[in-house]
Design a protein around this motif. Structure first.
Motif, PDB file in Angstrom:
ATOM      1  N   THR A  26       5.605  -9.336 -13.902  1.00 17.36           N
ATOM      2  CA  THR A  26       4.302  -9.035 -13.139  1.00 17.36           C
ATOM      3  C   THR A  26       3.967  -7.205 -12.123  1.00 17.36           C
ATOM      4  N   THR A  27       3.237  -7.613 -11.347  1.00 14.48           N
ATOM      5  CA  THR A  27       3.137  -6.392 -10.833  1.00 14.48           C
ATOM      6  C   THR A  27       3.473  -6.759  -8.959  1.00 14.48           C
ATOM      7  N   PHE A  28       3.537  -5.737  -8.569  1.00 10.55           N
ATOM      8  CA  PHE A  28       4.175  -5.743  -6.814  1.00 10.55           C
ATOM      9  C   PHE A  28       2.974  -5.242  -5.983  1.00 10.55           C
ATOM     10  N   ASP A  71       6.491   1.120  -4.927  1.00 13.49           N
ATOM     11  CA  ASP A  71       5.584   2.135  -5.552  1.00 13.49           C
ATOM     12  C   ASP A  71       5.191   1.402  -6.201  1.00 13.49           C
ATOM     13  N   ILE A  72       3.761   1.221  -6.538  1.00 14.78           N
ATOM     14  CA  ILE A  72       2.782   0.273  -7.735  1.00 14.78           C
ATOM     15  C   ILE A  72       3.276   1.175  -8.916  1.00 14.78           C
ATOM     16  N   VAL A  73       3.833   2.244  -9.209  1.00 13.20           N
ATOM     17  CA  VAL A  73       3.423   3.040 -10.276  1.00 13.20           C
ATOM     18  C   VAL A  73       5.219   2.302 -11.599  1.00 13.20           C
ATOM     19  N   LYS A  74       6.560   3.214 -10.016  1.00 15.26           N
ATOM     20  CA  LYS A  74       7.788   2.170 -10.721  1.00 15.26           C
ATOM     21  C   LYS A  74       7.431   0.679 -10.954  1.00 15.26           C
ATOM     22  N   ASN A  75       6.455  -0.136  -9.547  1.00 10.94           N
ATOM     23  CA  ASN A  75       6.691  -1.681  -9.600  1.00 10.94           C
ATOM     24  C   ASN A  75       7.995  -1.793  -9.104  1.00 10.94           C
ATOM     25  N   THR A  76       7.824  -1.411  -8.102  1.00  9.58           N
ATOM     26  CA  THR A  76       9.678  -1.578  -7.348  1.00  9.58           C
ATOM     27  C   THR A  76       8.731  -1.530  -5.573  1.00  9.58           C
ATOM     28  N   LEU A  77       9.748  -2.269  -5.000  1.00  6.03           N
ATOM     29  CA  LEU A  77       9.148  -2.752  -3.512  1.00  6.03           C
ATOM     30  C   LEU A  77      10.684  -2.051  -2.930  1.00  6.03           C
TER      31      LEU A  77
END
Length: 114
Positions: A26-28, A71-77
């Motif tokens: 999924t995506t953050f 970071d939506i590009v890295k899909n990281t919270l």
């Protein structure tokens, strides 16, 4: 959906740590996300959240010291934690709510020493 938290460790009071949570499946960027923590002998509590309307909310205990971001590009919270206190010692969990279902990372331990 899988969440993988990292970045915990041992830090002296007053120090800083940055926690990360990587998502797969999924995506953050499209979901409500957040960080929770559970200290020994206590219930899990919310630390910070990014809500579905993209607003951020913080627990009173961490306001002005912690910052949640993604970071939506890295899909990281992320959770940037500054001015850490002894009472911040806990296992920190990342959380994502998708289609009314909550997903949790495995937790990362933060220990603040004097």
């Amino acid at each position: 959906v899988q969440l993988q938290a990292s970045g915990g460790g041992l830090v002296q009071a007053g120090g800083s740590l940055r926690l990360s949570c990587a998502a797969s499946g999924t995506t953050f960027g499209l979901n409500a996300v957040g960080w929770y923590r559970q200290a020994p002998g206590k219930q899990r509590e919310v630390v910070a959240r990014i809500n579905s309307d993209r607003s951020a909310t913080y627990a009173d205990a961490v306001k002005g010291r912690f910052t949640i971001s993604r970071d939506i590009v890295k899909n990281t919270l992320y959770l940037q934690m500054n001015s850490l206190k002894l009472e911040d010692t806990a296992i920190y969990y990342c959380n994502l709510v998708k289609n009314r279902k909550a997903y949790w990372g495995q937790g990362t331990l933060v220990t603040v020493s004097s």
